[in-house]
Motif scaffolding. Structure first.
Motif, PDB file in Angstrom:
ATOM      1  N   LYS A 312      13.214   3.742   5.182  1.00 54.98           N
ATOM      2  CA  LYS A 312      13.259   3.355   3.851  1.00 54.98           C
ATOM      3  C   LYS A 312      13.726   1.994   4.229  1.00 54.98           C
ATOM      4  CE  LYS A 312      14.145   8.231   2.149  1.00 54.98           C
ATOM      5  NZ  LYS A 312      14.331   9.197   1.053  1.00 54.98           N
ATOM      6  N   SER A 313      13.404   0.831   4.444  1.00 52.49           N
ATOM      7  CA  SER A 313      13.723  -0.400   4.431  1.00 52.49           C
ATOM      8  C   SER A 313      11.925  -1.295   4.235  1.00 52.49           C
ATOM      9  CB  SER A 313      14.000  -0.901   5.480  1.00 52.49           C
ATOM     10  OG  SER A 313      15.254   0.422   5.646  1.00 52.49           O
ATOM     11  N   VAL A 314      12.463  -2.453   3.792  1.00 52.06           N
ATOM     12  CA  VAL A 314      11.224  -3.541   3.781  1.00 52.06           C
ATOM     13  C   VAL A 314      11.831  -4.538   4.632  1.00 52.06           C
ATOM     14  CG1 VAL A 314      10.545  -4.997   2.910  1.00 52.06           C
ATOM     15  CG2 VAL A 314      10.347  -2.900   1.964  1.00 52.06           C
ATOM     16  N   TYR A 315      11.034  -4.883   5.574  1.00 54.68           N
ATOM     17  CA  TYR A 315      11.744  -6.084   6.833  1.00 54.68           C
ATOM     18  C   TYR A 315      10.851  -7.064   6.224  1.00 54.68           C
ATOM     19  CZ  TYR A 315      13.604  -2.221   9.786  1.00 54.68           C
ATOM     20  OH  TYR A 315      14.361  -1.586  10.441  1.00 54.68           O
ATOM     21  N   TYR A 338       5.808   0.805  13.423  1.00 53.00           N
ATOM     22  CA  TYR A 338       6.627   0.848  12.113  1.00 53.00           C
ATOM     23  C   TYR A 338       4.681   0.547  11.610  1.00 53.00           C
ATOM     24  CZ  TYR A 338       9.002  -0.148   7.879  1.00 53.00           C
ATOM     25  OH  TYR A 338       9.776  -0.764   6.766  1.00 53.00           O
ATOM     26  N   LYS A 339       5.275   1.266  10.416  1.00 52.16           N
ATOM     27  CA  LYS A 339       3.461   1.237  10.119  1.00 52.16           C
ATOM     28  C   LYS A 339       3.429   1.653   8.371  1.00 52.16           C
ATOM     29  CE  LYS A 339       1.526   2.595  14.035  1.00 52.16           C
ATOM     30  NZ  LYS A 339       0.739   2.045  14.628  1.00 52.16           N
ATOM     31  N   ASN A 340       4.978   1.232   8.176  1.00 53.97           N
ATOM     32  CA  ASN A 340       4.809   0.576   6.483  1.00 53.97           C
ATOM     33  C   ASN A 340       4.816  -0.862   6.504  1.00 53.97           C
ATOM     34  OD1 ASN A 340       5.861   2.969   5.678  1.00 53.97           O
ATOM     35  ND2 ASN A 340       7.489   2.822   6.756  1.00 53.97           N
ATOM     36  N   PRO A 341       4.698  -1.566   4.877  1.00 54.24           N
ATOM     37  CA  PRO A 341       4.153  -3.110   5.220  1.00 54.24           C
ATOM     38  C   PRO A 341       5.726  -3.794   5.470  1.00 54.24           C
ATOM     39  CG  PRO A 341       3.362  -2.128   3.355  1.00 54.24           C
ATOM     40  CD  PRO A 341       4.456  -0.745   4.366  1.00 54.24           C
ATOM     41  N   VAL A 342       5.705  -4.556   6.189  1.00 59.34           N
ATOM     42  CA  VAL A 342       6.085  -5.854   6.027  1.00 59.34           C
ATOM     43  C   VAL A 342       5.806  -6.966   6.263  1.00 59.34           C
ATOM     44  CG1 VAL A 342       6.943  -4.608   9.128  1.00 59.34           C
ATOM     45  CG2 VAL A 342       5.380  -6.288   8.955  1.00 59.34           C
ATOM     46  N   VAL A 343       6.799  -8.339   5.840  1.00 61.77           N
ATOM     47  CA  VAL A 343       6.465  -9.300   5.551  1.00 61.77           C
ATOM     48  C   VAL A 343       6.934 -10.279   6.446  1.00 61.77           C
ATOM     49  CG1 VAL A 343       6.827 -11.433   4.538  1.00 61.77           C
ATOM     50  CG2 VAL A 343       7.108  -8.742   3.221  1.00 61.77           C
ATOM     51  N   LEU A 344       5.771 -11.164   7.707  1.00 64.25           N
ATOM     52  CA  LEU A 344       6.005 -11.713   8.922  1.00 64.25           C
ATOM     53  C   LEU A 344       5.329 -13.509   8.462  1.00 64.25           C
ATOM     54  CD1 LEU A 344       3.117  -9.551  10.423  1.00 64.25           C
ATOM     55  CD2 LEU A 344       5.860  -9.698  10.901  1.00 64.25           C
ATOM     56  N   ASP A 345       6.316 -13.939   9.054  1.00 61.80           N
ATOM     57  CA  ASP A 345       6.535 -15.601   8.928  1.00 61.80           C
ATOM     58  C   ASP A 345       6.746 -16.215  10.290  1.00 61.80           C
ATOM     59  OD1 ASP A 345       5.685 -17.832   7.314  1.00 61.80           O
ATOM     60  OD2 ASP A 345       8.696 -17.941   7.004  1.00 61.80           O
ATOM     61  N   GLN A 358      -3.320  -9.917  16.535  1.00 60.29           N
ATOM     62  CA  GLN A 358      -2.915  -9.585  15.241  1.00 60.29           C
ATOM     63  C   GLN A 358      -2.887  -8.212  14.793  1.00 60.29           C
ATOM     64  OE1 GLN A 358      -4.243 -11.793  17.224  1.00 60.29           O
ATOM     65  NE2 GLN A 358      -4.536 -13.367  15.875  1.00 60.29           N
ATOM     66  N   ASN A 359      -4.055  -7.447  15.387  1.00 64.73           N
ATOM     67  CA  ASN A 359      -3.581  -6.012  14.796  1.00 64.73           C
ATOM     68  C   ASN A 359      -2.711  -5.050  15.235  1.00 64.73           C
ATOM     69  OD1 ASN A 359      -6.819  -6.411  14.665  1.00 64.73           O
ATOM     70  ND2 ASN A 359      -7.078  -5.760  16.763  1.00 64.73           N
ATOM     71  N   LEU A 360      -2.174  -5.600  15.488  1.00 63.46           N
ATOM     72  CA  LEU A 360      -0.746  -4.709  15.691  1.00 63.46           C
ATOM     73  C   LEU A 360       0.129  -5.045  14.225  1.00 63.46           C
ATOM     74  CD1 LEU A 360       0.985  -5.630  18.856  1.00 63.46           C
ATOM     75  CD2 LEU A 360       0.179  -3.241  18.113  1.00 63.46           C
ATOM     76  N   ILE A 361      -0.516  -5.728  13.133  1.00 64.53           N
ATOM     77  CA  ILE A 361      -0.048  -5.659  11.531  1.00 64.53           C
ATOM     78  C   ILE A 361      -0.065  -4.372  11.251  1.00 64.53           C
ATOM     79  CG2 ILE A 361      -0.181  -7.410   9.383  1.00 64.53           C
ATOM     80  CD1 ILE A 361      -1.057  -9.924  11.022  1.00 64.53           C
ATOM     81  N   PRO A 362       0.719  -3.658  10.917  1.00 61.89           N
ATOM     82  CA  PRO A 362       0.917  -2.709   9.691  1.00 61.89           C
ATOM     83  C   PRO A 362      -0.199  -3.351   8.558  1.00 61.89           C
ATOM     84  CG  PRO A 362       2.808  -2.843  10.212  1.00 61.89           C
ATOM     85  CD  PRO A 362       2.018  -4.144  10.855  1.00 61.89           C
ATOM     86  N   GLU A 363      -1.107  -2.022   7.970  1.00 63.33           N
ATOM     87  CA  GLU A 363      -1.829  -2.339   6.820  1.00 63.33           C
ATOM     88  C   GLU A 363      -1.136  -2.317   5.190  1.00 63.33           C
ATOM     89  OE1 GLU A 363      -4.593   0.593   5.589  1.00 63.33           O
ATOM     90  OE2 GLU A 363      -5.923   0.390   7.886  1.00 63.33           O
ATOM     91  N   ALA A 395      -7.936 -11.270   5.690  1.00 60.61           N
ATOM     92  CA  ALA A 395      -7.466  -9.977   4.603  1.00 60.61           C
ATOM     93  C   ALA A 395      -8.233  -8.405   4.611  1.00 60.61           C
ATOM     94  CB  ALA A 395      -7.097 -10.910   3.427  1.00 60.61           C
ATOM     95  N   LYS A 396      -9.545  -8.890   3.990  1.00 61.32           N
ATOM     96  CA  LYS A 396     -10.503  -7.504   3.992  1.00 61.32           C
ATOM     97  C   LYS A 396     -10.806  -6.495   5.755  1.00 61.32           C
ATOM     98  CE  LYS A 396     -15.036  -5.356   2.870  1.00 61.32           C
ATOM     99  NZ  LYS A 396     -16.517  -5.678   2.450  1.00 61.32           N
ATOM    100  N   GLU A 397     -11.030  -7.624   6.796  1.00 63.75           N
ATOM    101  CA  GLU A 397     -10.802  -6.890   8.316  1.00 63.75           C
ATOM    102  C   GLU A 397      -9.487  -6.163   8.349  1.00 63.75           C
ATOM    103  OE1 GLU A 397     -10.851  -8.166  13.070  1.00 63.75           O
ATOM    104  OE2 GLU A 397     -12.336  -9.525  10.839  1.00 63.75           O
ATOM    105  N   HIS A 398      -8.582  -6.941   7.915  1.00 60.04           N
ATOM    106  CA  HIS A 398      -7.090  -6.662   8.920  1.00 60.04           C
ATOM    107  C   HIS A 398      -6.497  -5.120   7.965  1.00 60.04           C
ATOM    108  CE1 HIS A 398      -6.833  -8.401  12.560  1.00 60.04           C
ATOM    109  NE2 HIS A 398      -7.499  -9.438  11.781  1.00 60.04           N
ATOM    110  N   GLN A 399      -6.332  -5.310   6.214  1.00 65.01           N
ATOM    111  CA  GLN A 399      -6.406  -4.900   4.980  1.00 65.01           C
ATOM    112  C   GLN A 399      -4.776  -5.231   5.016  1.00 65.01           C
ATOM    113  OE1 GLN A 399      -7.495  -2.245   3.151  1.00 65.01           O
ATOM    114  NE2 GLN A 399      -9.495  -3.698   3.879  1.00 65.01           N
ATOM    115  N   ILE A 400      -4.979  -6.220   4.657  1.00 64.58           N
ATOM    116  CA  ILE A 400      -3.233  -7.180   4.938  1.00 64.58           C
ATOM    117  C   ILE A 400      -3.225  -7.564   2.975  1.00 64.58           C
ATOM    118  CG2 ILE A 400      -3.092  -6.585   6.781  1.00 64.58           C
ATOM    119  CD1 ILE A 400      -3.387 -10.039   7.968  1.00 64.58           C
TER     120      ILE A 400
END
Length: 496
Positions: A312-315, A338-345, A358-363, A395-400
């Motif tokens: 129940k956290s956002v990373y 981890y399958k929940n949304p994350v913010v990556l920078d 890049q395919n490791l980025i969760p939807e 964005a469409k391809e990776h659903q991000i």
């Protein structure tokens, strides 16, 4: 606010005319809006030199010149030599202005720069329908106008600029200090290669058909204050820290602890209920002393070598992270589990780019690359229009969600929609500003904003904080940490 294409704007004009207002009345309305803006906002202007083309933009120019003359401003009108085959509405306004003996008419070739701050050049040569490069006498006079030190204003769009696409390399475009545009921003205003010709953009409402605007289909929007107010949710009185989520900012390495510190402070200022910093032990003293409101999670010695998952956290991952081998593996292991949304920078994106993972980025995750980081992730592009097209595809391809950082940062959704941001300034072009944005977006998602809303609101809030910081400290002297302090003032504005 919707951004419509040039054909859609033309159709909107025609629809408005069919509802009962004539085309010449609509032109007069646009000219009145321009003249009123000039009189009310440029009170030192005593003389205008108006350059008019043969189409409806020229008609706007003739009408503006007439209205300014009636306000006791000296007016010179410049037209092209040769047959005066004006459009029907331009011809009507040309005949009207010719009746004013006090207005001086000249050909383009007779232009002499005034170089007086009380004199204004007005560009009414070509409008949004332009589909070719400037050439001949028009190109020559625009080149001459651009070399003048006089203030310059464009009506609707700078001549030579296309509404919806890049200009050709080395093409001539009028370089405006101010652009008075009607009803809609144009896409070209939002991109660095083309927006630089517009100067300050002022949007004038001329009453185009609202039903047409509401029904028009587009993928492009400007995140204006009305949109932001519809997204923003004031805090309920009966709530607790658990109501506003749990943010975990992951980053920092030896010598780079300031990055994750700024992300953490920004998350707290944006309203995160519980905030953790996951960083190596070398940053413990810095983080605990500078941001005591956040809890510290030890994830290594001098760099991160493990990433624990808390429910129940956002990373928000990446600021100051570094690219050590063990750090890379820790990131890969985390993203696989981890399958929940994350913010990556920042380095999180660079690690994914170098490893081609890049395919490791969760939807439904958010990535916030600047142009170079985007190029490393998805490939080089020739210009920002092409980069945006590729971002829509990825964005469409990776659903991000892709937050393309630039002067007008664009939020790109998995559905292919683009939301341009119009807050912010060049004073934010300093290392650390992106770390603040990571903290803001992470905090908003942890507070149960949907990722799309968190991105749009977060980018706007970040830019508005930058505008307030520039106002107080100047663009040159403002610091990324000033953005964090100004977040409070932005929320005060929103809450009114």
């Amino acid at each position: 606010m919707k951004i419509l294409s040039a054909p859609q704007i033309k159709e909107c004009d025609q629809t408005t005319i069919r509802t009962g207002i004539s085309s010449i009345q609509l032109m007069e309305k646009a000219a009145n809006a321009c003249a009123s803006w000039i009189v009310n906002n440029m009170k030192n202007i005593k003389k205008v030199q108006v350059f008019c083309g043969k189409g409806n933009n020229g008609g706007d120019g003739f009408a503006v010149a007439r209205l300014l003359y009636e306000k006791a401003i000296d007016v010179e009108v410049y037209i092209d030599r040769g047959k005066q085959d004006f459009s029907e509405d331009a011809k009507i306004n040309y005949k009207k202005i010719r009746k004013n003996s006090g207005i001086v008419f000249k050909y383009f070739s007779k232009f002499l720069p005034d170089n007086n701050e009380n004199s204004l050049i007005i560009d009414a040569l070509f409008g949004y329908g332009l589909n070719r490069n400037l050439s001949g006498r028009v190109k020559a006079v625009v080149d001459q106008l651009n070399s003048s030190r006089q203030p310059k204003l464009a009506i609707d769009i700078p001549s030579g600029l296309y509404a919806d696409k890049m200009t050709d390399d080395n093409s001539t475009v009028f370089k405006a200090d101010i652009t008075l545009t009607f009803q809609f921003y144009k896409r070209s205003f939002m991109h660095p290669e083309t927006g630089r010709f517009c100067g300050t953009i002022e949007l004038l409402d001329i009453g185009l058909d609202q039903q047409f605007i509401d029904d028009a289909k587009t993928d492009f929007f400007v995140a204006d204050r009305q949109m932001i107010r519809s997204i923003y949710r004031p805090r309920a009185d009966f709530s607790n820290k658990g109501t506003f989520g749990k943010s975990i900012l992951v980053g920092g390495s030896y010598g780079k602890m300031g990055s994750v510190l700024m992300s953490t402070l920004a998350a707290l200022r944006t309203g995160s209920g519980l905030t953790f910093t996951m960083a190596p032990d070398c940053g413990y003293g810095i983080l605990q002393s500078q941001v005591p409101e956040a809890m510290f999670v030890n994830s290594g010695d001098n760099y991160i070598d493990k990433l624990e998952i808390q429910e129940k956290s956002v990373y928000g991952i990446g600021p100051g992270l570094g690219k050590e081998k063990l750090t890379q593996q820790a990131l890969f292991d985390f993203l696989k589990s981890y399958k929940n949304p994350v913010v990556l920078d920042a380095d999180a994106l660079n690690i994914l780019a170098e490893s081609k993972k890049q395919n490791l980025i969760p939807e439904n995750s958010v990535i916030t690359p600047h142009p170079l980081e985007f190029g490393r992730l998805f490939g080089k592009t020739h210009d920002s229009f092409e980069r945006l097209d590729l971002a829509k595809k990825k964005a469409k391809e990776h659903q991000i969600f892709i937050v393309l950082k630039d002067h007008h940062t664009a939020v790109v959704t998995p559905q292919g929609q683009v939301f341009y941001n119009i807050t912010g300034n060049s004073g934010m072009a300093k290392g650390g500003s992106g770390d603040v944005l990571t903290g803001i977006i992470t905090s908003l998602i942890s507070q149960k904003y949907e990722p799309e809303s968190a991105c749009i609101l977060g980018v706007w809030l970040h830019g508005m904080a930058g505008d307030l910081a520039a106002e107080q400290f100047s663009k040159e002297a403002m610091l990324p940490t000033d953005l964090i302090h100004k977040i409070a003032d932005v929320f005060k504005l929103l809450s009114k």
